[in-house]
Design a protein around this motif. Sequence first.
Motif, PDB file in Angstrom:
ATOM      1  N   ALA A   1       0.823  -1.212   0.000  1.00  0.00           N
ATOM      2  CA  ALA A   1       0.000   0.000   0.000  1.00  0.00           C
ATOM      3  C   ALA A   1       0.855   1.259   0.000  1.00  0.00           C
ATOM      4  CB  ALA A   1      -0.935  -0.011   1.207  1.00  0.00           C
ATOM      5  N   SER A   2       2.033   1.215   0.661  1.00  0.00           N
ATOM      6  CA  SER A   2       2.883   2.401   0.726  1.00  0.00           C
ATOM      7  C   SER A   2       3.458   2.769  -0.639  1.00  0.00           C
ATOM      8  CB  SER A   2       4.015   2.175   1.729  1.00  0.00           C
ATOM      9  OG  SER A   2       4.845   1.103   1.306  1.00  0.00           O
TER      10      SER A   2
ATOM     11  N   LYS B   1      -8.411  -2.792 -11.857  1.00  0.00           N
ATOM     12  CA  LYS B   1      -9.615  -2.248 -12.468  1.00  0.00           C
ATOM     13  C   LYS B   1      -9.631  -0.755 -12.197  1.00  0.00           C
ATOM     14  CE  LYS B   1     -12.253  -6.532 -11.913  1.00  0.00           C
ATOM     15  NZ  LYS B   1     -13.477  -7.158 -11.357  1.00  0.00           N
ATOM     16  N   GLY B   2      -9.277  -0.002 -13.222  1.00  0.00           N
ATOM     17  CA  GLY B   2      -9.124   1.434 -13.022  1.00  0.00           C
ATOM     18  C   GLY B   2      -7.920   1.695 -12.137  1.00  0.00           C
ATOM     19  N   MET B   3      -8.152   2.354 -11.010  1.00  0.00           N
ATOM     20  CA  MET B   3      -7.088   2.655 -10.049  1.00  0.00           C
ATOM     21  C   MET B   3      -7.236   1.830  -8.780  1.00  0.00           C
ATOM     22  SD  MET B   3      -5.359   4.689 -11.828  1.00  0.00           S
ATOM     23  CE  MET B   3      -4.144   5.307 -10.666  1.00  0.00           C
TER      24      MET B   3
ATOM     25  N   PRO C   1       1.319   6.617  -3.574  1.00  0.00           N
ATOM     26  CA  PRO C   1       1.780   7.751  -4.394  1.00  0.00           C
ATOM     27  C   PRO C   1       1.300   7.678  -5.843  1.00  0.00           C
ATOM     28  CG  PRO C   1       3.581   6.850  -3.093  1.00  0.00           C
ATOM     29  CD  PRO C   1       2.454   5.889  -2.978  1.00  0.00           C
ATOM     30  N   LEU C   2       0.942   6.495  -6.306  1.00  0.00           N
ATOM     31  CA  LEU C   2       0.477   6.339  -7.683  1.00  0.00           C
ATOM     32  C   LEU C   2      -1.016   6.564  -7.810  1.00  0.00           C
ATOM     33  CD1 LEU C   2       2.429   3.064  -8.577  1.00  0.00           C
ATOM     34  CD2 LEU C   2       3.162   5.426  -8.936  1.00  0.00           C
ATOM     35  N   GLY C   3      -1.676   6.740  -6.656  1.00  0.00           N
ATOM     36  CA  GLY C   3      -3.126   6.902  -6.687  1.00  0.00           C
ATOM     37  C   GLY C   3      -3.871   5.599  -6.817  1.00  0.00           C
TER      38      GLY C   3
ATOM     39  N   MET D   1       7.242   3.477 -11.144  1.00  0.00           N
ATOM     40  CA  MET D   1       6.363   4.279 -10.307  1.00  0.00           C
ATOM     41  C   MET D   1       5.191   4.815 -11.109  1.00  0.00           C
ATOM     42  SD  MET D   1       7.525   4.066  -7.327  1.00  0.00           S
ATOM     43  CE  MET D   1       6.610   5.351  -6.489  1.00  0.00           C
ATOM     44  N   ALA D   2       4.931   4.195 -12.246  1.00  0.00           N
ATOM     45  CA  ALA D   2       3.843   4.682 -13.087  1.00  0.00           C
ATOM     46  C   ALA D   2       2.619   3.795 -13.029  1.00  0.00           C
ATOM     47  CB  ALA D   2       4.319   4.821 -14.528  1.00  0.00           C
TER      48      ALA D   2
END
Length: 214
Positions: free
Chosen positions: A123-124, A151-153, A128-130, A189-190
């Motif tokens: 989770a950490s 699924k999406g974000m 930052p990636l949303g 990180m994308a």
Amino acid sequence: MEEGQTVAAGFSTPTLFTIANDLTQMEVIANVDEADIGQVEEGQRVSFTVDAYPNDVFEGQVTQVRLEATTTSNVVTYEVVINAPNPDLKLKPGLTANITIYTLERTNILTVPSKALRFVPDASLLEPLGITLADKLPAVTAGKKLVWQKKGMVLTPRLVTVGITNGSVTEVTDGLKEGEEVVVSLTSMAEATVAPAGEKSPFMPQPPGSNRKK
């Protein structure tokens, strides 16, 4: 030797000729380690190569598993006899062969990369990636594995039933459909890297990275 002459085991007779019956039907005598011999049975498919023809792959079949063990440098091996059709007469007596015995083969099965079963989201790193995780995680029971879908974000867990594996891909018998994507890793990180479930045999030679239906 004359008729009636006594023959003793101590007599040494030179070999004048070695006669081959049919060079179109050869045999490979393979030494199989004791850790693997339990999976070898008569009738299994075999592929092998020889140094004389490095680009050619020859096919054969296990015809006999011999019970006498040989110990060399504390390594125990058993001889396995493999028939090797040789219609082109390429194979010659005495060549060294590197063999692959197919102890289990399945076709038209659904598979996922084995890395997807080992992926555990952090989770950490996702925050930052949303990207968020689903609030509720299903309970993992015996015979079930957890995979994640993006699924999406949102990363959503899915319970799947797995079968056999060859290390790189694993059979999925329930819980996924062909074409559904599962997360295998975070490459940057994308975004999370996803791979589709594909229908193929994990125990047939496949091109690296291939996961399409054949």
